[in-house]
Design an enzyme around this catalytic site. Structure first.
Site, PDB file in Angstrom:
ATOM      1  CG  HIS A 195     -12.853  18.458  49.334  1.00  0.00           C
ATOM      2  ND1 HIS A 195     -12.502  19.093  48.185  1.00  0.00           N
ATOM      3  CD2 HIS A 195     -14.053  18.946  49.686  1.00  0.00           C
ATOM      4  CE1 HIS A 195     -13.445  19.939  47.870  1.00  0.00           C
ATOM      5  NE2 HIS A 195     -14.392  19.881  48.763  1.00  0.00           N
ATOM      6  CB  CYS A 204     -25.371  22.020  49.818  1.00  0.00           C
ATOM      7  SG  CYS A 204     -24.430  23.482  50.199  1.00  0.00           S
ATOM      8  CD  GLU A 227     -19.156  26.939  53.663  1.00  0.00           C
ATOM      9  OE1 GLU A 227     -18.918  25.754  53.539  1.00  0.00           O
ATOM     10  OE2 GLU A 227     -18.552  27.825  53.025  1.00  0.00           O
ATOM     11  CG  ASP A 243     -16.461  24.242  56.039  1.00  0.00           C
ATOM     12  OD1 ASP A 243     -15.508  23.769  56.690  1.00  0.00           O
ATOM     13  OD2 ASP A 243     -16.467  24.313  54.805  1.00  0.00           O
TER      14      ASP A 243
HETATM   15  C1  PEP Z   1     -20.029  22.407  53.679  1.00  0.00           C
HETATM   16  O1  PEP Z   1     -19.100  22.960  54.265  1.00  0.00           O
HETATM   17  O2  PEP Z   1     -21.004  21.881  54.250  1.00  0.00           O
HETATM   18  C2  PEP Z   1     -20.021  22.305  52.216  1.00  0.00           C
HETATM   19  C3  PEP Z   1     -21.050  21.830  51.566  1.00  0.00           C
HETATM   20  O3  PEP Z   1     -18.880  22.672  51.577  1.00  0.00           O
HETATM   21  P1  PEP Z   1     -17.550  21.780  51.510  1.00  0.00           P
HETATM   22  O4  PEP Z   1     -17.881  20.452  52.113  1.00  0.00           O
HETATM   23  O5  PEP Z   1     -17.166  21.694  50.080  1.00  0.00           O
HETATM   24  O6  PEP Z   1     -16.600  22.575  52.329  1.00  0.00           O
HETATM   25 MG    MG Z   2     -17.674  24.187  53.186  1.00  0.00          MG
END
Ligand code: PEP
Ligand code: MG
Length: 761
Positions: free
Chosen positions: A363, A676, A605, A629
Site C-alpha cells: 500500500h 484498477c 480480486e 490482488d
Molecule cells: C488491487 O488489488 O488491484 C487493487 C486495486 O486494490 P488494492 O491495491 O487497494 O488492494
Molecule cells: Mg486489492
C-alpha cells in the site's frame, strides 16, 4: 549441535563489526567441530576472485592478500559447483592446489561449503583437519546451515561496502549501493531522513538522558496532551454514558497525577534515564503490581495502565519527532513506510522514499505512485540507522538506492532527471486532449485516489472520473474510526471536485497489509484471512455508516456514485452487502436527503470470483478487476514480500488469460468492466488491456498522462493484434520483451526507462 548453532548465529549477528563477525565465526566453528582449521574466503567483486579473509589455524599474515579464482583449487571447485565438498584426504584430489603461504601442509581432511545469497556464491567456508577423515553428515549439515544463515550477513556487508573495506579498497568508503524493488518510478535526489516506527512500550531501550531538563519538559508536554485527550473523550462520552460508566477515564486522569505515575517517571528522569525509558520502567512496575492482586477486577486494571503508558509513549515519540528539522529535499527512509507516515510529512519536501520492507504492490508504494514520489521498496540490506542525514539517490525505475553518491553517480542521475523533466513537459500538453485511439476507440481513463491531496493532482492530469477511491486511507490517517459525518465530508469533497464525473468508492478494505492502528488484526496468514468485505460484513455498523456517508455525499449532485466491494469471493457476500446498501439507501431517504440509488459493483480480486464473472455481472451494475490482488492470489505470491517480488508478474500468461476471460464474460452480460490494479497504469499493461476490451482503465494520477500518450499513439487494431500474439506466449519475460518492442516500434521508447544504472567498484 543445534544449541551451538543458535548461539553462534546469535553472537555473530550481534558482533560489533563485520571483521569481528568473521573472526568470531571461524573461532567458534573450529571449536565446535573440534577441527584444526576454519577459514572463510569471500568474493571480491572488483577482481571476481575469492579472497582469504578470516582463519583460525592458517597463516594470518596472508589474510586479505591471498585469493583464488573461481575454479582454482578446492575452494574454487566449491564455488564452481555451488555445493559442499567433503574429502577425507584433500591432497589426493586432482584439483588440490598447494598454496605454500597458507601453511596447510599437515592438513588432509577438507570440508568446504558455499556461502550463497540470492543464487550468487559470495564465499566459501572451509574446515580442515588432520589425520584424514570424512566429516560426518551432522558436521556437514551444521556447516551448511551456518553458511546459509551467514550468507545474509555477508550480503549485508557486501552492500554496505564493508567487504570492499576488508580488501583495502577505500576509494568509495562511504559510497554504497543497495538494491530493492521499484516502488514508484522516477529519480529522487536528496538527503535521507530516517523515520522510526512507533515502538511498543516493551521494546523501548534504557538510555541515559542527554539533557535531563529537556527530557522532563518533553515528558510534561506528553502528559499534558494525554490529559487533554482524555478530557475530550470523557466530554464526548458524557453525552452517551452514565457517570459510573465513565469512571475509567477519571481513574486514568488520577493515575497521571503527579502523586502517582507522572511523579515517579519524573523522578527516574532526574536520576538520569531518558523519558521513554523512565516511562517504560514505571509502567511495567505498576502493571506487575496490579497483576499480582488477588481481586480479578484490580488485576484487569493492569491493561489500563499499559494503555495509558502507550498513549504517553506515542506523544513522547511524536514530540521528539517533530523537533527534527526536515530538509527541503528529504528522502523518507523507514523500516516500513506506511500511508499515515506519508500523510504526515510535507509533500513539497519529499523527493523520494526508501522502505526496507514491502514490495511494489504494498500500500505504501501504491500511495507513493499516486503522489508521484520516486520510491524503492524492499531494500532489505540497507542499514537504516546508519544512513540518516546522508545524501541519497533513489532510482524508482530500477529499484536502486545510492547512499553518499560520488560525483560520477550524481552527474549521471542529474542527467537522467533532466530527461524525465522533458518528458513531463511533453505529457503535460496532453491534459485537455481526449483518450481516444488513432482509429477512434474511446477509453475511460480514471484515477485511483486515497489522500485528499490527490484530487487536484488528478484533475490537473485530465482524469475523467474516479475508478477507485481507497477509503481505508482516510481511515488510516486517524486515531479512531471516523464518524459518519467525518466520512460524508471527505466523500463529498471528492464528489464535488469531480462533479459531474463518476466516482467509484470502495467500501473499507482493511486486513492483509492494510491495518488501522486502532483496530489491529493479528493473524498468521493475513492475506488469506479477515480482509475487505469479510471484515465489513462482520461489522455491519461500520459498513452501514460508511455506505450511508457515501450516499449522503452524493445528494443533489449529477455525478454517479458507484459503490464497489473489495475481496468478494462468493455471491452470498454480494447478496448480504446489497441488502445492507439497500437498507442504507432507504434510511438516508427517510432522513430527508434527496438521493438517487448508487450503482453497485465488485472487484474481481480472488480467483473464485473470476469463475463467477457472468453471475456477478448479472447481479451488479459493473465489475472492476483489482489486478494487484488477483495476481497475488493467482500466482500465490505475497505482494509485499521482497524476496518473491521477481515472481509477482502481472503479465504472467495465466493472469493475462484470466483478464481476457473476465472482459468476455462481463460483456456477454452487457455490463461494463474496468481494471484498477497497477497493471492498467503501465504502458505495456494499458496496451494489452485496451486490446482485451476493458471499458475503464483506472490508475494513479502520475501514470495517467503516460497511458494517455500510449492510447493516442495506437489503434485498437494494433492492440488486438499485439494481444493475440501475447496470448500465445507462455513466458512472462518473452511477453514483456515483445510488448516493449512494440512500444518502441510505435515510437514510445521514451516511456520505457532505459538508462544504465551506474556500477560502484
Ligand atoms: C488491487 O488489488 O488491484 C487493487 C486495486 O486494490 P488494492 O491495491 O487497494 O488492494
Ligand atoms: Mg486489492
Amino acid at each position: 549441535m543445534l544449541d551451538a548453532l543458535r548461539q553462534i548465529v546469535q553472537d555473530v549477528g550481534a558482533a560489533s563489526s563485520f571483521r569481528h563477525a568473521l573472526d568470531l565465526t571461524v573461532a567458534r566453528v573450529s571449536m565446535i567441530l573440534d577441527t584444526e582449521v576454519c577459514s572463510i574466503y569471500l568474493l571480491d567483486r572488483a577482481s571476481g576472485r575469492f579472497s582469504f579473509v578470516a582463519s583460525e589455524g592458517l597463516n594470518p599474515e596472508v589474510l586479505g592478500s591471498l585469493s583464488l579464482a573461481p575454479g582454482e583449487g578446492l575452494v574454487g571447485l566449491v564455488v564452481e559447483r555451488a555445493e559442499p565438498i567433503n574429502l577425507s584426504d584433500a591432497t589426493e584430489h586432482r584439483r588440490y592446489l598447494h598454496v605454500p603461504e597458507l601453511g596447510e601442509e599437515e592438513l588432509s581432511a577438507f570440508l568446504g561449503v558455499p556461502i550463497i545469497h540470492n543464487r550468487v556464491v559470495l564465499g566459501v567456508m572451509v574446515v580442515q583437519g588432520h589425520p584424514p577423515r570424512r566429516y560426518s553428515e551432522q558436521e556437514v549439515a551444521f556447516l551448511v546451515t551456518l553458511a546459509a544463515q551467514f550468507a545474509g550477513i555477508v550480503a549485508h556487508a557486501d552492500a554496505t561496502g564493508e567487504i570492499r573495506h576488508l580488501f583495502g579498497d577505500d576509494t568509495h568508503a562511504h559510497e554504497a549501493n543497495y538494491q530493492g524493488v521499484p516502488g514508484a518510478p522516477g529519480i529522487g535526489i536528496g538527503t535521507a531522513v530516517v523515520v522510526k516506527p512507533m515502538v511498543s512500550l516493551d521494546t523501548v531501550p534504557d538510555r541515559p538522558a542527554d539533557d535531563i531538563e529537556a527530557e522532563v519538559r518533553v515528558f510534561d508536554e506528553a502528559i499534558r496532551r494525554v490529559r487533554e485527550d482524555l478530557e475530550r473523550i470523557d466530554e464526548e462520552l458524557s453525552k452517551s454514558l452514565q457517570p459510573e460508566e465513565r469512571e475509567l477515564f477519571e481513574a486514568y486522569l488520577h493515575i497521571l497525577d503527579d502523586a502517582a505515575l507522572a511523579g515517579e517517571v519524573r523522578q527516574r528522569i532526574r536520576q538520569g534515564q531518558w523519558a521513554q525509558g523512565a516511562l517504560r520502567q514505571v509502567i511495567l512496575e505498576h502493571m506487575a503490581t496490579f497483576e499480582r492482586m488477588p481481586d480479578s477486577y484490580l488485576r484487569e486494571r493492569s491493561a489500563d495502565v499499559r494503555d495509558l503508558g502507550q498513549r504517553v509513549l506515542a506523544y513522547l515519540q511524536d514530540i521528539s519527532r517533530t523537533e527534527v528539522v526536515l530538509p527541503d529535499d528529504m528522502i523518507l527512509v523507514s523500516d516500513e513506510v506506511t500511508a499515515s507516515m506519508m500523510a504526515e510529512l510535507p509533500r513539497e519536501k519529499l523527493r523520494g522514499i526508501v522502505s526496507v520492507r514491502g514490495s511494489n504492490f504494498s500500500h505504501g508504494a501504491i500511495l507513493a505512485q499516486a503522489l508521484g514520489i520516486p520510491t524503492v521498496m524492499g531494500v532489505v540490506e540497507m542499514p537504516i540507522f546508519r544512513v540518516d542525514g546522508q545524501p541519497m539517490v533513489v532510482d524508482g525505475h530500477y529499484g536502486e538506492v545510492f547512499v553518499s553518491p560520488g560525483p560520477l553517480v550524481r552527474a549521471q542521475y542529474n542527467g537522467f532527471a533532466e530527461e524525465e523533466d522533458r518528458l513531463a513537459v511533453e505529457l503535460d500538453a496532453l491534459k485537455e486532449l481526449p483518450s481516444v485511439t488513432r482509429d477512434g476507440h474511446q477509453l475511460n481513463l480514471w484515477v485511483n485516489v486515497g489522500l485528499v491531496g490527490e484530487i487536484s493532482r488528478s484533475l490537473d492530469r485530465g482524469a475523467e472520473g474516479i475508478g477507485l477511491f481507497r477509503t481505508e486511507v482516510p481511515f488510516a490517517t486517524r486515531d479512531r474510526f471516523p464518524t459518519e459525518e467525518d466520512q460524508r465530508i471527505i466523500y463529498r469533497e471528492h464528489m464535488e471536485a469531480f462533479e459531474p464525473r463518476p466516482v467509484t468508492m470502495r467500501t473499507l478494505d482493511i486486513g492483509g497489509d492494510k491495518s488501522l492502528s486502532y483496530f489491529p488484526i493479528s493473524e498468521e496468514n493475513p492475506f488469506l484471512g479477515w480482509r475487505g468485505i469479510r471484515v465489513t460484513l462482520d461489522h455491519p455498523e461500520i459498513f452501514l455508516g460508511q455506505v450511508r456517508a457515501m450516499i449522503k455525499a452524493n445528494a443533489g449532485l449529477e455525478g454517479i456514485l458507484r459503490i464497489m466491494l473489495p475481496m468478494v469471493s462468493s455471491l452470498d457476500e454480494v447478496a448480504e452487502a446489497r441488502a445492507l446498501i439497500d437498507r442504507a439507501y432507504r434510511e438516508v431517504g427517510e432522513e430527508g436527503f434527496e438521493v438517487k440509488p448508487p450503482q453497485v459493483g465488485v472487484m474481481i480480486e480472488v480467483p473464485a470470483a473470476v469463475y463467477l464473472t457472468r453471475d456477478l455481472a448479472r447481479e451488479l451494475d459493473f465489475l472492476a478487476v483489482g489486478s494487484n490482488d488477483l495476481t497475488q492470489y493467482m500466482l500465490a505470491v505475497d505482494r509485499n514480500n521482497a524476496r518473491v517480488a521477481g515472481l509477482f508478474q502481472e503479465m504472467h500468461p495465466s493472469v493475462l488469460i484470466a483478464l481476457r476471460e473476465i472482459v468476455k464474460d462481463c460483456h456477454a452480460e452487457g455490463k461494463p468492466v474496468g481494471i484498477c490494479g497497477e497493471l492498467a497504469g503501465t504502458p505495456e499493461g494499458a496496451l494489452l488491456c485496451v486490446g482485451m476490451g476493458y471499458d475503464v482503465l483506472s490508475m494513479n494520477a502520475t501514470n495517467l498522462p503516460r497511458v494517455k500518450l500510449v492510447i493516442r499513439s495506437v489503434s485498437l487494431r494494433d492492440c488486438r493484434r499485439i494481444l493475440a500474439r501475447v496470448l500465445r506466449m507462455r513466458s512472462t519475460a518473452e511477453i514483456v520483451a515483445f510488448v516493449r518492442d512494440q512500444l518502441v516500434a510505435i515510437g514510445l521508447e521514451r516511456l520505457i526507462p532505459h538508462h544504465e544504472v551506474p556500477e560502484l567498484f
